[in-house]
Scaffold this active site. Structure first.
Site, PDB file in Angstrom:
ATOM      1  N   LYS A   1       0.845  -1.198   0.000  1.00 31.72           N
ATOM      2  CA  LYS A   1       0.000   0.000   0.000  1.00 31.72           C
ATOM      3  C   LYS A   1       0.880   1.247   0.000  1.00 31.72           C
ATOM      4  O   LYS A   1       1.883   1.297   0.717  1.00 31.72           O
ATOM      5  CB  LYS A   1      -0.904  -0.026   1.243  1.00 31.72           C
TER       6      LYS A   1
ATOM      7  N   SER B   1      -9.643   1.857   2.929  1.00 32.67           N
ATOM      8  CA  SER B   1      -8.760   2.584   2.035  1.00 32.67           C
ATOM      9  C   SER B   1      -7.745   1.701   1.302  1.00 32.67           C
ATOM     10  O   SER B   1      -7.196   2.144   0.297  1.00 32.67           O
ATOM     11  CB  SER B   1      -8.012   3.659   2.820  1.00 32.67           C
TER      12      SER B   1
ATOM     13  N   SER C   1      -9.828  -0.397   7.146  1.00 31.99           N
ATOM     14  CA  SER C   1      -9.211  -0.252   5.824  1.00 31.99           C
ATOM     15  C   SER C   1      -8.510  -1.484   5.259  1.00 31.99           C
ATOM     16  O   SER C   1      -8.141  -1.496   4.090  1.00 31.99           O
ATOM     17  CB  SER C   1      -8.216   0.911   5.831  1.00 31.99           C
TER      18      SER C   1
END
Lengths: 475, 100
Positions: free
Chosen positions: A80, A155, A179
């Site tokens: 990420k 996210s 997330s």
């Protein structure tokens, strides 16, 4: 090579038996990315050259000494883009960091690279991890591989979509209010949010420091466990990280299922939850009950107050954490300014997107003079009450089962017009971060639109191994 | 509903420049979210014992958060890398605009 069937263990064995080389494996993934990522948009940065170089190194190691090859050697990963990988960009999905080059490496990445894991690239996210759909990325939205008109969740949407579409074997995400778990649920993959303190946050760009945790997103629970083992533990560079190896449980799914007490919070099955999601979760619970586990209804009394409590604490911490983006030390800097204050205002006014501005302003308001007691202090007290609910429940039960999200993946654009509706997507996940607990998202079915739905298994602090083993029941 | 003036004040405290129509939009959005936060008033928290240090122990019971207060030298290389990121420099210093 059928990428869909690969797991970490299978790859490890195939590499040792020389069924394929690391270079072949990595090239297969790079080709797959070239073919499919234009549709899915999971990646922000590609690391083709380094990946090939590293793959050759792993092949050399295997040729020289196949006994000393770590299980994660040669495993192609995606990270990420709020986790630092030295030498390449870390944008956090934000315009303010669009050209920022990481000058050090996150501890979890360092550990994985030391074991020979290969990083294929950095994945898309809601700007600074603030969102539940990856639509708030400053660059482009990521699409759900199960339906390109829908969001992958967020996210960590890029990391979940990349695993789901076989653009990498596994990935790392971060979870502040859901997330990792919610995108894992939306994309039909496994996501683990570890106990607060289980994984070092060093090198994770801070959003809300008392809630943030890094964790794996994988195709199987076994893979999640392998990566969790590799990245967890005490790190002198993160004072909140914990040496917890001794606290791992010896739970054995084969023998202990009949003694397992599973709590199901009654407050999680009221209004707001989609009917098909509720049905799938109820069916999953019935299945483990039929296998011998004991199901008990429990109460998490303050559930109704989780979202306001979470958003007050998360935005307050974010407003302080994001003060560092000032146009002075790194990142975007608006130099056409008259004085220092003007540099701050213009850099941040231009560099932050709407959701980030909204949250920084909310947090600033909650912490400002005259409002602190009514908002921030109140939320901190609520946090204690929410945590007490869990502690009370865990006196009666071993684990808690719930939906991950009240819905399956929603359509792109469906929630961006009303920020509050996006916040409500975190209802079942944010409480876990407030209480600092570990939780797993495991796929348990598909709804009528053929979209995956995840079950959330919440454990006591540092009982990751136990919830992972219980999750295997559904594989 | 928070006022336009309040929105501008918060934006200034948060060091975020807002363009004309942004003020009205944020006024509406922030007001709706703050209204939603009001639900917390339903809960009596007067008996909840809270101070920051207590909370720290509460969440991280077994963790020694403090290290010894000693100077740990870092390599010059790190300082160099950090300096390379600065948008404006003069020699080995980060340069900023005048404060006034």
């Amino acid at each position: 090579m059928d990428l869909n069937n690969l797991t970490i263990n299978k790859v490890h064995n195939a590499l040792l038996k020389k069924e394929f080389s690391t270079l072949e494996l990595v090239n297969n993934y790079l080709e797959k990315i070239k073919k499919d990522d234009s549709k899915i948009s999971a990646f922000l940065t590609f690391e083709e050259k380094t990946a090939i170089k590293e793959a050759k190194k792993v092949d050399d190691l295997i040729a020289k000494n196949s006994e000393k090859v770590p299980i994660l050697a040669g495993i192609p990963l995606a990270i990420k883009d709020n986790i630092m990988v030295e030498g390449i960009k870390t944008t956090c999905g934000s315009y303010i960091l669009k050209d920022y080059k990481s000058c050090y490496e996150a501890t979890c990445v360092k550990k994985l690279r030391k074991l020979g894991s290969i990083i294929l690239g950095k994945t898309n996210l809601d700007e600074f991890a603030m969102g539940a759909s990856t639509e708030y990325s400053a660059f482009f939205p990521t699409k759900n591989p199960h339906d390109l008109k829908r969001v992958p969740g967020g996210s960590s949407g890029g990391s979940a979509a990349a695993v789901s579409a076989n653009l990498c074997l596994a990935s790392l995400g971060s979870d502040t209010g859901g997330s990792i778990r919610q995108p894992a649920s939306f994309c039909g993959v496994v996501g683990l949010k570890p106990t607060y303190g289980a994984v070092s946050r060093y090198g994770l760009v801070a959003f809300a420091s008392s809630l943030d945790q890094i964790g794996p997103i994988t195709k199987t629970i076994e893979d999640a466990e392998i990566i969790f083992e590799a990245i967890s533990g005490k790190d002198p560079l993160d004072s909140t990280s914990v040496d917890f190896k001794s606290q791992n449980s010896n739970f054995d799914l084969n023998f202990d299922l009949k003694d397992l007490h599973i709590g199901v919070p009654k407050e999680y099955f009221v209004k707001g939850i989609d009917k098909d999601v509720e049905e799938i979760i109820r069916k999953a619970i019935k299945k483990i009950e039929a296998a011998g586990a004991k199901i008990e209804e429990i109460s998490l009394y303050h559930t109704k107050y989780v979202i306001p409590t979470y958003y007050l604490i998360a935005t307050s911490e974010a407003s302080a954490n994001l003060a560092r983006y000032d146009g002075i030390k790194y990142g975007l800097s608006e130099q056409k300014s008259d004085n220092l204050m003007d540099v701050y205002l213009k850099t941040r006014g231009r560099g932050f997107g709407r959701e980030v501005k909204r949250r920084i302003m909310l947090g600033t308001y909650a912490l400002s003079s005259g409002y602190y007691d009514a908002y921030y202090l109140k939320a901190q007290k609520m946090r204690i009450l929410i945590k007490n609910d869990f502690e009370k429940a865990f006196k009666k039960v071993d684990v808690i089962f719930s939906p991950v999200s009240p819905t399956a993946a929603f359509k792109i654009g469906e929630k961006t017009k009303d920020p509050l509706s996006m916040y409500l997507a975190d209802i079942f996940t944010a409480s876990v971060n407030l209480a600092g607990l570990p939780a797993l998202s495991v796929p348990v079915g598909y709804n009528d639109n053929n979209l995956p739905v995840g079950l959330q298994i919440i454990g006591k602090p540092f009982e990751e191994k136990k919830i992972l083993k219980i999750g295997r029941f559904y594989e | 509903m928070i006022s336009e003036k309040e929105v501008k004040h918060i934006a200034l405290l948060a060091r975020v420049e807002l363009k004309g129509e942004e003020v009205i939009k944020f006024q509406k959005e922030l007001s709706a979210i703050l209204d939603f936060f009001e639900t917390l008033k339903e809960v009596d928290t007067s008996k909840v014992d809270y101070d920051f240090h207590l909370l720290k122990d509460y969440f991280l019971k077994s963790v020694e958060l403090m290290r010894e207060d000693i100077f740990e030298p870092k390599s010059q290389e790190i300082a160099k890398k950090l300096m390379e990121l600065a948008p404006q420099k003069e020699g080995n210093y980060i340069k900023i605009k005048a404060v006034f």
